[in-house]
Design a protein around this motif. Sequence first.
Motif, PDB file in Angstrom:
ATOM      1  N   LYS A  44       2.672 120.828  37.623  1.00  0.00           N
ATOM      2  CA  LYS A  44       1.863 121.773  38.401  1.00  0.00           C
ATOM      3  C   LYS A  44       1.163 121.034  39.533  1.00  0.00           C
ATOM      4  O   LYS A  44       0.736 119.896  39.371  1.00  0.00           O
ATOM      5  N   SER A  45       1.001 121.719  40.643  1.00  0.00           N
ATOM      6  CA  SER A  45       0.278 121.127  41.771  1.00  0.00           C
ATOM      7  C   SER A  45      -1.218 121.128  41.490  1.00  0.00           C
ATOM      8  O   SER A  45      -1.713 121.907  40.661  1.00  0.00           O
ATOM      9  N   PHE A  46      -1.933 120.295  42.225  1.00  0.00           N
ATOM     10  CA  PHE A  46      -3.389 120.306  42.079  1.00  0.00           C
ATOM     11  C   PHE A  46      -3.954 121.669  42.454  1.00  0.00           C
ATOM     12  O   PHE A  46      -4.856 122.184  41.787  1.00  0.00           O
ATOM     13  N   GLY A  47      -3.416 122.255  43.513  1.00  0.00           N
ATOM     14  CA  GLY A  47      -3.912 123.557  43.957  1.00  0.00           C
ATOM     15  C   GLY A  47      -3.800 124.621  42.874  1.00  0.00           C
ATOM     16  O   GLY A  47      -4.722 125.429  42.681  1.00  0.00           O
ATOM     17  N   LYS A  48      -2.686 124.593  42.170  1.00  0.00           N
ATOM     18  CA  LYS A  48      -2.454 125.579  41.104  1.00  0.00           C
ATOM     19  C   LYS A  48      -3.456 125.386  39.953  1.00  0.00           C
ATOM     20  O   LYS A  48      -4.060 126.360  39.484  1.00  0.00           O
ATOM     21  N   ILE A  49      -3.642 124.152  39.520  1.00  0.00           N
ATOM     22  CA  ILE A  49      -4.566 123.955  38.386  1.00  0.00           C
ATOM     23  C   ILE A  49      -6.013 124.212  38.796  1.00  0.00           C
ATOM     24  O   ILE A  49      -6.812 124.676  38.002  1.00  0.00           O
ATOM     25  N   LEU A  50      -6.324 123.926  40.060  1.00  0.00           N
ATOM     26  CA  LEU A  50      -7.679 124.212  40.539  1.00  0.00           C
ATOM     27  C   LEU A  50      -7.930 125.715  40.524  1.00  0.00           C
ATOM     28  O   LEU A  50      -8.964 126.173  40.011  1.00  0.00           O
ATOM     29  N   ALA A  51      -6.995 126.474  41.075  1.00  0.00           N
ATOM     30  CA  ALA A  51      -7.170 127.933  41.115  1.00  0.00           C
ATOM     31  C   ALA A  51      -7.285 128.493  39.693  1.00  0.00           C
ATOM     32  O   ALA A  51      -8.146 129.332  39.419  1.00  0.00           O
ATOM     33  N   ASP A  52      -6.439 127.985  38.794  1.00  0.00           N
ATOM     34  CA  ASP A  52      -6.484 128.456  37.408  1.00  0.00           C
ATOM     35  C   ASP A  52      -7.837 128.129  36.760  1.00  0.00           C
ATOM     36  O   ASP A  52      -8.438 128.972  36.096  1.00  0.00           O
TER      37      ASP A  52
ATOM     38  N   HIS B 281     -16.867 123.282  51.494  1.00  0.00           N
ATOM     39  CA  HIS B 281     -16.710 124.497  52.293  1.00  0.00           C
ATOM     40  C   HIS B 281     -15.680 125.405  51.644  1.00  0.00           C
ATOM     41  O   HIS B 281     -14.694 124.926  51.099  1.00  0.00           O
ATOM     42  N   ARG B 282     -15.919 126.702  51.728  1.00  0.00           N
ATOM     43  CA  ARG B 282     -14.991 127.651  51.120  1.00  0.00           C
ATOM     44  C   ARG B 282     -13.579 127.502  51.692  1.00  0.00           C
ATOM     45  O   ARG B 282     -12.577 127.603  50.977  1.00  0.00           O
ATOM     46  N   THR B 283     -13.504 127.235  52.980  1.00  0.00           N
ATOM     47  CA  THR B 283     -12.200 127.048  53.614  1.00  0.00           C
ATOM     48  C   THR B 283     -11.464 125.859  53.004  1.00  0.00           C
ATOM     49  O   THR B 283     -10.249 125.898  52.810  1.00  0.00           O
ATOM     50  N   TYR B 284     -12.219 124.822  52.702  1.00  0.00           N
ATOM     51  CA  TYR B 284     -11.619 123.622  52.101  1.00  0.00           C
ATOM     52  C   TYR B 284     -11.107 123.914  50.687  1.00  0.00           C
ATOM     53  O   TYR B 284      -9.998 123.502  50.313  1.00  0.00           O
ATOM     54  N   ILE B 285     -11.896 124.666  49.918  1.00  0.00           N
ATOM     55  CA  ILE B 285     -11.441 125.081  48.572  1.00  0.00           C
ATOM     56  C   ILE B 285     -10.130 125.864  48.692  1.00  0.00           C
ATOM     57  O   ILE B 285      -9.164 125.617  47.952  1.00  0.00           O
ATOM     58  N   SER B 286     -10.091 126.766  49.643  1.00  0.00           N
ATOM     59  CA  SER B 286      -8.886 127.574  49.852  1.00  0.00           C
ATOM     60  C   SER B 286      -7.693 126.687  50.227  1.00  0.00           C
ATOM     61  O   SER B 286      -6.578 126.888  49.734  1.00  0.00           O
ATOM     62  N   GLN B 287      -7.932 125.691  51.068  1.00  0.00           N
ATOM     63  CA  GLN B 287      -6.846 124.784  51.472  1.00  0.00           C
ATOM     64  C   GLN B 287      -6.366 123.938  50.295  1.00  0.00           C
ATOM     65  O   GLN B 287      -5.169 123.686  50.139  1.00  0.00           O
ATOM     66  N   LEU B 288      -7.300 123.503  49.459  1.00  0.00           N
ATOM     67  CA  LEU B 288      -6.912 122.748  48.266  1.00  0.00           C
ATOM     68  C   LEU B 288      -6.047 123.615  47.353  1.00  0.00           C
ATOM     69  O   LEU B 288      -5.023 123.161  46.839  1.00  0.00           O
ATOM     70  N   GLU B 289      -6.458 124.855  47.160  1.00  0.00           N
ATOM     71  CA  GLU B 289      -5.724 125.731  46.238  1.00  0.00           C
ATOM     72  C   GLU B 289      -4.331 126.053  46.760  1.00  0.00           C
ATOM     73  O   GLU B 289      -3.426 126.339  45.979  1.00  0.00           O
ATOM     74  N   ARG B 290      -4.168 126.028  48.068  1.00  0.00           N
ATOM     75  CA  ARG B 290      -2.841 126.283  48.640  1.00  0.00           C
ATOM     76  C   ARG B 290      -2.073 124.983  48.857  1.00  0.00           C
ATOM     77  O   ARG B 290      -0.998 124.970  49.459  1.00  0.00           O
ATOM     78  N   ASP B 291      -2.618 123.870  48.395  1.00  0.00           N
ATOM     79  CA  ASP B 291      -1.973 122.547  48.512  1.00  0.00           C
ATOM     80  C   ASP B 291      -1.731 122.139  49.965  1.00  0.00           C
ATOM     81  O   ASP B 291      -0.821 121.361  50.259  1.00  0.00           O
ATOM     82  N   ILE B 292      -2.570 122.669  50.833  1.00  0.00           N
ATOM     83  CA  ILE B 292      -2.508 122.261  52.245  1.00  0.00           C
ATOM     84  C   ILE B 292      -3.257 120.941  52.413  1.00  0.00           C
ATOM     85  O   ILE B 292      -2.862 120.088  53.201  1.00  0.00           O
ATOM     86  N   LYS B 293      -4.336 120.797  51.648  1.00  0.00           N
ATOM     87  CA  LYS B 293      -5.096 119.547  51.653  1.00  0.00           C
ATOM     88  C   LYS B 293      -4.944 118.858  50.299  1.00  0.00           C
ATOM     89  O   LYS B 293      -4.795 119.518  49.264  1.00  0.00           O
ATOM     90  N   SER B 294      -5.008 117.533  50.331  1.00  0.00           N
ATOM     91  CA  SER B 294      -4.979 116.746  49.104  1.00  0.00           C
ATOM     92  C   SER B 294      -6.364 116.144  48.896  1.00  0.00           C
ATOM     93  O   SER B 294      -6.949 115.600  49.828  1.00  0.00           O
ATOM     94  N   PRO B 295      -6.905 116.259  47.688  1.00  0.00           N
ATOM     95  CA  PRO B 295      -8.298 115.835  47.489  1.00  0.00           C
ATOM     96  C   PRO B 295      -8.441 114.333  47.260  1.00  0.00           C
ATOM     97  O   PRO B 295      -7.517 113.666  46.789  1.00  0.00           O
ATOM     98  N   SER B 296      -9.620 113.831  47.573  1.00  0.00           N
ATOM     99  CA  SER B 296     -10.003 112.483  47.152  1.00  0.00           C
ATOM    100  C   SER B 296     -10.586 112.567  45.744  1.00  0.00           C
ATOM    101  O   SER B 296     -10.927 113.645  45.253  1.00  0.00           O
ATOM    102  N   LEU B 297     -10.704 111.415  45.113  1.00  0.00           N
ATOM    103  CA  LEU B 297     -11.327 111.379  43.788  1.00  0.00           C
ATOM    104  C   LEU B 297     -12.750 111.939  43.843  1.00  0.00           C
ATOM    105  O   LEU B 297     -13.175 112.662  42.935  1.00  0.00           O
ATOM    106  N   GLU B 298     -13.481 111.626  44.899  1.00  0.00           N
ATOM    107  CA  GLU B 298     -14.861 112.108  45.017  1.00  0.00           C
ATOM    108  C   GLU B 298     -14.917 113.636  45.059  1.00  0.00           C
ATOM    109  O   GLU B 298     -15.780 114.252  44.441  1.00  0.00           O
ATOM    110  N   THR B 299     -13.985 114.227  45.777  1.00  0.00           N
ATOM    111  CA  THR B 299     -13.924 115.690  45.853  1.00  0.00           C
ATOM    112  C   THR B 299     -13.609 116.294  44.492  1.00  0.00           C
ATOM    113  O   THR B 299     -14.226 117.280  44.074  1.00  0.00           O
TER     114      THR B 299
END
Lengths: 71, 71
Positions: free
Chosen positions: B3-11, B30-48
């Motif tokens: 599973k992608s990070f975006g998928k497990i985050l949304a779940d 930022h809400r936009t950033y959460i949305s981008q993470l969930e769509r796997d457009i952005k990849s998170p750092s460990l801190e995030t």
Amino acid sequence: MKKSFGKILADARKEKGLSQEQLAFESNLHRTYISQLERDIKSPSLETIKKICQALNIKTGDLINRMEGEP
Amino acid sequence: MKKSFGKILADARKEKGLSQEQLAFESNLHRTYISQLERDIKSPSLETIKKICQALNIKTGDLINRMEGEP
């Protein structure tokens, strides 16, 4: 979290009996970068952590949980 | 990893009954950033990832392990 990422990375690498050079080679990262991670000068991305964990043959989440002092 | 990070985050967010706005507020992202993470457009750092997991009240490594299809 009790332990830094750098600390748990260094510990995990030594447990596997690898040098920084060997881990760098196995994970396709630069040795200097491994060294910076272990000294907490750099903070890794999830992609980097995954590469390292594949090279160390440990589950990514299990490595991360060591930061929280879990067994 | 299955599973992608975006998928497990949304779940994980939905399991906690939070909207993207609420998770953004709780994690100081930022809400936009959460949305981008969930769509796997952005990849998170460990801190995030740590910030998000604190907001969701789940262990960072446990969230990551979901990517590998673990229970």
